[in-house]
Design a protein around this motif. Structure first.
Motif, mmCIF file in Angstrom:
data_model
loop_
_atom_site.group_PDB
_atom_site.id
_atom_site.type_symbol
_atom_site.label_atom_id
_atom_site.label_comp_id
_atom_site.label_asym_id
_atom_site.label_seq_id
_atom_site.Cartn_x
_atom_site.Cartn_y
_atom_site.Cartn_z
ATOM 1 N N SER A 140 -46.581 -18.325 -15.381
ATOM 2 C CA SER A 140 -46.680 -17.437 -16.537
ATOM 3 C C SER A 140 -45.577 -17.762 -17.527
ATOM 4 C CB SER A 140 -46.572 -15.969 -16.107
ATOM 5 O OG SER A 140 -45.295 -15.721 -15.551
ATOM 6 N N SER A 162 -54.439 -17.181 -29.849
ATOM 7 C CA SER A 162 -54.844 -15.919 -29.226
ATOM 8 C C SER A 162 -56.294 -15.560 -29.518
ATOM 9 C CB SER A 162 -53.928 -14.782 -29.702
ATOM 10 O OG SER A 162 -52.580 -15.038 -29.353
ATOM 11 N N GLU A 169 -54.177 -16.866 -23.199
ATOM 12 C CA GLU A 169 -53.810 -15.984 -22.080
ATOM 13 C C GLU A 169 -54.509 -16.374 -20.783
ATOM 14 O OE1 GLU A 169 -53.816 -11.822 -22.725
ATOM 15 O OE2 GLU A 169 -52.767 -11.925 -24.648
ATOM 16 N N GLN A 174 -48.583 -15.698 -22.960
ATOM 17 C CA GLN A 174 -48.799 -14.653 -23.949
ATOM 18 C C GLN A 174 -47.613 -14.574 -24.903
ATOM 19 O OE1 GLN A 174 -49.185 -10.875 -21.977
ATOM 20 N NE2 GLN A 174 -47.258 -11.059 -20.877
#
Length: 266
Positions: A140, A162, A169, A174
């Motif tokens: 992540s 996005s 994502e 993110q």
């Protein structure tokens, strides 16, 4: 709800499968290339370049000097292609250009002298950084984007990450509003005088370990604003940069490639 389900069956999945599947399209403008068999060494390409990205180099083992491109300074304007009457300059579809070392983007390498740090120290630091990157950012990543004086072209491309088409994502990546929540800073623009202090404060507010990515020609080298009185010649004149993503602006897939390269996933 009915309309949403209807649209789903009507259009199917719109999210691109990059980087699992490479994108092939004639509409992609990539890095400029030279056909030295056609080159007459007239230097019209070099003289037409607004950023001075075209230089003379001992490229491809040719006899004497031949034109080549510093990709970190190139804004992909096609002026060199238009100026060449022999079709010796052409633009490829290669957009995966991000590099961790800026010299890997240049035909004329930058000379960096640092007598206080040995080559062995650099190799050790690089190994430790690679291990930390895999440990902390393997699955992540939180990104804080910083406009340090751009024309907003790169920012529009970052915003497109996005969208449902790119959907960054899905990769566990993110964007966050605060640098205190960020693992990576994506910086656009040449770093103007008015943004220099803000950039440094944002960097200091980001917890360590952290990564810095320079996005676009301006962030990589100053681009069209290089040597301007109003700004710096890229992000690395202020902060340590981990990955350079050239382009003007780089397409969203080029940004994804650069981000994954920074965290050891490409």
């Amino acid at each position: 709800m009915y309309n949403a389900i209807k649209k789903l069956f009507q259009y199917g999945t719109v999210t691109v499968d990059y980087p699992k599947k490479h994108i092939k399209s004639s509409y992609i403008t990539g890095v400029p290339k030279f056909n030295y068999d056609k080159c007459m060494h007239c230097m019209k390409c070099k003289n037409s370049c607004p950023t001075g990205a075209i230089v003379l180099s001992d490229n491809d083992g040719q006899n004497g000097k031949v034109p080549a491109v510093n990709i970190d300074e190139c804004i992909f304007c096609r002026f060199c292609e238009e100026a060449c009457q022999n079709d010796a300059v052409y633009f490829s579809n290669i957009f995966e250009l991000a590099q961790k070392n800026r010299n890997d983007l240049r035909a004329a390498p930058l000379i960096i002298q640092d007598e206080d740090v040995s080559v062995l120290d650099y190799e050790l630091l690089g190994k430790q950084l690679k291990e930390n990157v895999k440990k902390f950012y393997g699955k992540s990543l939180n990104i804080r984007e910083i406009d340090a004086g751009s024309c907003n072209g790169c920012d529009y491309e970052i915003n497109a990450l996005s969208s449902p088409y790119n959907d960054i994502e899905r990769l566990g990546i993110q964007f966050v509003a605060s640098p205190r929540h960020a693992d990576m800073l994506m910086v656009t623009g040449c770093v103007t005088r008015n943004m220099e202090e803000a950039l440094i404060k944002t960097y200091n507010a980001t917890p360590s370990p952290k990564l810095v990515v320079a996005v676009g020609a301006c962030a990589c080298s100053g681009g069209i604003f290089k040597n301007s009185y109003a700004g710096r010649n890229g992000v690395d004149s202020i902060l340590p940069v981990d990955v350079y993503i050239p382009g003007c602006p780089p397409r969203p897939q080029a940004l994804i490639y650069g981000i994954l390269k920074a965290i050891g996933r490409s």
